[in-house]
Design a protein around this motif. Structure first.
Motif, PDB file in Angstrom:
ATOM      1  N   LEU A 108      32.074  55.533  66.519  1.00  0.00           N
ATOM      2  CA  LEU A 108      31.638  56.919  66.351  1.00  0.00           C
ATOM      3  C   LEU A 108      32.821  57.776  65.904  1.00  0.00           C
ATOM      4  O   LEU A 108      33.965  57.501  66.267  1.00  0.00           O
ATOM      5  CB  LEU A 108      31.087  57.471  67.666  1.00  0.00           C
ATOM      6  CG  LEU A 108      29.814  56.819  68.196  1.00  0.00           C
ATOM      7  CD1 LEU A 108      29.513  57.324  69.605  1.00  0.00           C
ATOM      8  CD2 LEU A 108      28.639  57.085  67.267  1.00  0.00           C
ATOM      9  N   ALA A 109      32.525  58.813  65.164  1.00  0.00           N
ATOM     10  CA  ALA A 109      33.574  59.741  64.733  1.00  0.00           C
ATOM     11  C   ALA A 109      34.105  60.524  65.927  1.00  0.00           C
ATOM     12  O   ALA A 109      33.386  60.741  66.906  1.00  0.00           O
ATOM     13  CB  ALA A 109      33.001  60.705  63.697  1.00  0.00           C
ATOM     14  N   ARG A 110      35.357  60.929  65.835  1.00  0.00           N
ATOM     15  CA  ARG A 110      35.914  61.783  66.880  1.00  0.00           C
ATOM     16  C   ARG A 110      35.124  63.071  66.952  1.00  0.00           C
ATOM     17  O   ARG A 110      34.656  63.583  65.939  1.00  0.00           O
ATOM     18  CB  ARG A 110      37.366  62.141  66.571  1.00  0.00           C
ATOM     19  CG  ARG A 110      38.308  61.021  66.756  1.00  0.00           C
ATOM     20  CD  ARG A 110      39.710  61.536  66.580  1.00  0.00           C
ATOM     21  NE  ARG A 110      40.453  60.570  65.784  1.00  0.00           N
ATOM     22  CZ  ARG A 110      41.679  60.716  65.405  1.00  0.00           C
ATOM     23  NH1 ARG A 110      42.331  61.814  65.690  1.00  0.00           N
ATOM     24  NH2 ARG A 110      42.288  59.772  64.716  1.00  0.00           N
ATOM     25  N   GLY A 111      35.020  63.604  68.164  1.00  0.00           N
ATOM     26  CA  GLY A 111      34.347  64.886  68.332  1.00  0.00           C
ATOM     27  C   GLY A 111      33.223  64.809  69.343  1.00  0.00           C
ATOM     28  O   GLY A 111      33.058  63.821  70.058  1.00  0.00           O
ATOM     29  N   VAL A 112      32.451  65.874  69.381  1.00  0.00           N
ATOM     30  CA  VAL A 112      31.374  66.024  70.354  1.00  0.00           C
ATOM     31  C   VAL A 112      30.081  65.433  69.790  1.00  0.00           C
ATOM     32  O   VAL A 112      29.736  65.662  68.624  1.00  0.00           O
ATOM     33  CB  VAL A 112      31.167  67.513  70.702  1.00  0.00           C
ATOM     34  CG1 VAL A 112      30.021  67.694  71.686  1.00  0.00           C
ATOM     35  CG2 VAL A 112      32.452  68.115  71.263  1.00  0.00           C
ATOM     36  N   HIS A 113      29.387  64.676  70.633  1.00  0.00           N
ATOM     37  CA  HIS A 113      28.131  64.028  70.246  1.00  0.00           C
ATOM     38  C   HIS A 113      27.069  64.326  71.298  1.00  0.00           C
ATOM     39  O   HIS A 113      27.379  64.398  72.489  1.00  0.00           O
ATOM     40  CB  HIS A 113      28.308  62.509  70.157  1.00  0.00           C
ATOM     41  CG  HIS A 113      29.304  62.079  69.145  1.00  0.00           C
ATOM     42  ND1 HIS A 113      28.988  61.910  67.813  1.00  0.00           N
ATOM     43  CD2 HIS A 113      30.620  61.791  69.248  1.00  0.00           C
ATOM     44  CE1 HIS A 113      30.065  61.522  67.149  1.00  0.00           C
ATOM     45  NE2 HIS A 113      31.074  61.448  67.999  1.00  0.00           N
ATOM     46  N   LEU A 114      25.832  64.445  70.854  1.00  0.00           N
ATOM     47  CA  LEU A 114      24.711  64.543  71.773  1.00  0.00           C
ATOM     48  C   LEU A 114      24.285  63.124  72.119  1.00  0.00           C
ATOM     49  O   LEU A 114      23.889  62.356  71.238  1.00  0.00           O
ATOM     50  CB  LEU A 114      23.541  65.317  71.161  1.00  0.00           C
ATOM     51  CG  LEU A 114      22.274  65.370  72.027  1.00  0.00           C
ATOM     52  CD1 LEU A 114      22.552  66.041  73.383  1.00  0.00           C
ATOM     53  CD2 LEU A 114      21.151  66.067  71.291  1.00  0.00           C
ATOM     54  N   VAL A 115      24.399  62.771  73.400  1.00  0.00           N
ATOM     55  CA  VAL A 115      24.083  61.426  73.877  1.00  0.00           C
ATOM     56  C   VAL A 115      22.831  61.503  74.740  1.00  0.00           C
ATOM     57  O   VAL A 115      22.769  62.290  75.690  1.00  0.00           O
ATOM     58  CB  VAL A 115      25.258  60.846  74.707  1.00  0.00           C
ATOM     59  CG1 VAL A 115      24.919  59.457  75.199  1.00  0.00           C
ATOM     60  CG2 VAL A 115      26.535  60.854  73.893  1.00  0.00           C
ATOM     61  N   GLU A 116      21.828  60.702  74.383  1.00  0.00           N
ATOM     62  CA  GLU A 116      20.584  60.645  75.150  1.00  0.00           C
ATOM     63  C   GLU A 116      20.352  59.208  75.578  1.00  0.00           C
ATOM     64  O   GLU A 116      20.631  58.276  74.814  1.00  0.00           O
ATOM     65  CB  GLU A 116      19.418  61.128  74.293  1.00  0.00           C
ATOM     66  CG  GLU A 116      19.612  62.542  73.774  1.00  0.00           C
ATOM     67  CD  GLU A 116      18.627  62.889  72.688  1.00  0.00           C
ATOM     68  OE1 GLU A 116      17.557  63.428  73.032  1.00  0.00           O
ATOM     69  OE2 GLU A 116      18.935  62.615  71.505  1.00  0.00           O
ATOM     70  N   THR A 117      19.863  59.028  76.792  1.00  0.00           N
ATOM     71  CA  THR A 117      19.584  57.683  77.287  1.00  0.00           C
ATOM     72  C   THR A 117      18.192  57.627  77.898  1.00  0.00           C
ATOM     73  O   THR A 117      17.685  58.622  78.412  1.00  0.00           O
ATOM     74  CB  THR A 117      20.597  57.246  78.368  1.00  0.00           C
ATOM     75  OG1 THR A 117      20.548  58.165  79.457  1.00  0.00           O
ATOM     76  CG2 THR A 117      22.004  57.166  77.819  1.00  0.00           C
ATOM     77  N   VAL A 118      17.610  56.453  77.830  1.00  0.00           N
ATOM     78  CA  VAL A 118      16.388  56.145  78.559  1.00  0.00           C
ATOM     79  C   VAL A 118      16.643  54.808  79.239  1.00  0.00           C
ATOM     80  O   VAL A 118      16.814  53.786  78.574  1.00  0.00           O
ATOM     81  CB  VAL A 118      15.150  56.043  77.651  1.00  0.00           C
ATOM     82  CG1 VAL A 118      13.908  55.776  78.496  1.00  0.00           C
ATOM     83  CG2 VAL A 118      14.973  57.303  76.821  1.00  0.00           C
ATOM     84  N   LEU A 119      16.729  54.846  80.561  1.00  0.00           N
ATOM     85  CA  LEU A 119      16.941  53.646  81.355  1.00  0.00           C
ATOM     86  C   LEU A 119      15.581  53.220  81.894  1.00  0.00           C
ATOM     87  O   LEU A 119      14.849  54.051  82.434  1.00  0.00           O
ATOM     88  CB  LEU A 119      17.898  53.963  82.512  1.00  0.00           C
ATOM     89  CG  LEU A 119      18.422  52.785  83.283  1.00  0.00           C
ATOM     90  CD1 LEU A 119      19.826  53.083  83.769  1.00  0.00           C
ATOM     91  CD2 LEU A 119      17.546  52.454  84.450  1.00  0.00           C
TER      92      LEU A 119
END
Length: 133
Positions: A96-107
């Motif tokens: 992934l590129a450096r910086g802020v990312h929106l991370v979503e998970t479904v467990l």
């Protein structure tokens, strides 16, 4: 110390050599109010900035060992306790590129005391996390 969100901000990093990452990892804590056997976890879908990485293609670092998605069902003696984290390792050439990312998970959990028509139980979470290196 663990954060309220089951997606932890620490442990979010690219994996592989710094000049050519092979993917990234995401640290999550046990979202259940009690521990569970790893065999009852059906995996974790990860979405970063709208790009989906399905559970079936991810690996899971539990303790000091990595497990493929297909191995989870057989881990009937391995527990994921409250207060412990695991790393979800996602293959993505270049990372992934450096910086802020929106991370979503479904467990996805299979609670044995829920009727089959209500399984698996999806546990969703999202947060912004930062790749530093």
């Amino acid at each position: 110390m663990l954060e309220r969100s089951h997606v932890q901000s620490s442990g979010f990093a690219n994996v592989g050599p710094s000049d050519g990452p092979t993917g990234f990892r995401l640290r999550i804590r046990q979202p259940n109010y009690r521990g569970t056997r790893v065999s009852l976890m059906q995996g974790v879908d990860v979405t970063v900035d709208g790009e989906l990485f399905p559970a079936s293609g991810n690996r899971y670092r539990i303790g000091e060992r990595d497990y493929a998605h297909a191995e989870l069902d057989a881990l009937t003696e391995l527990r994921w306790s409250v207060g412990e984290t695991i790393d979800v390792i996602v293959d993505k050439p270049g990372g992934l590129a450096r910086g802020v990312h929106l991370v979503e998970t479904v467990l996805y959990y299979r609670h044995p005391y829920f009727p089959p028509q209500f399984r698996p139980i999806p546990v969703r979470d999202s947060r912004h996390a930062t790749i530093v290196l």
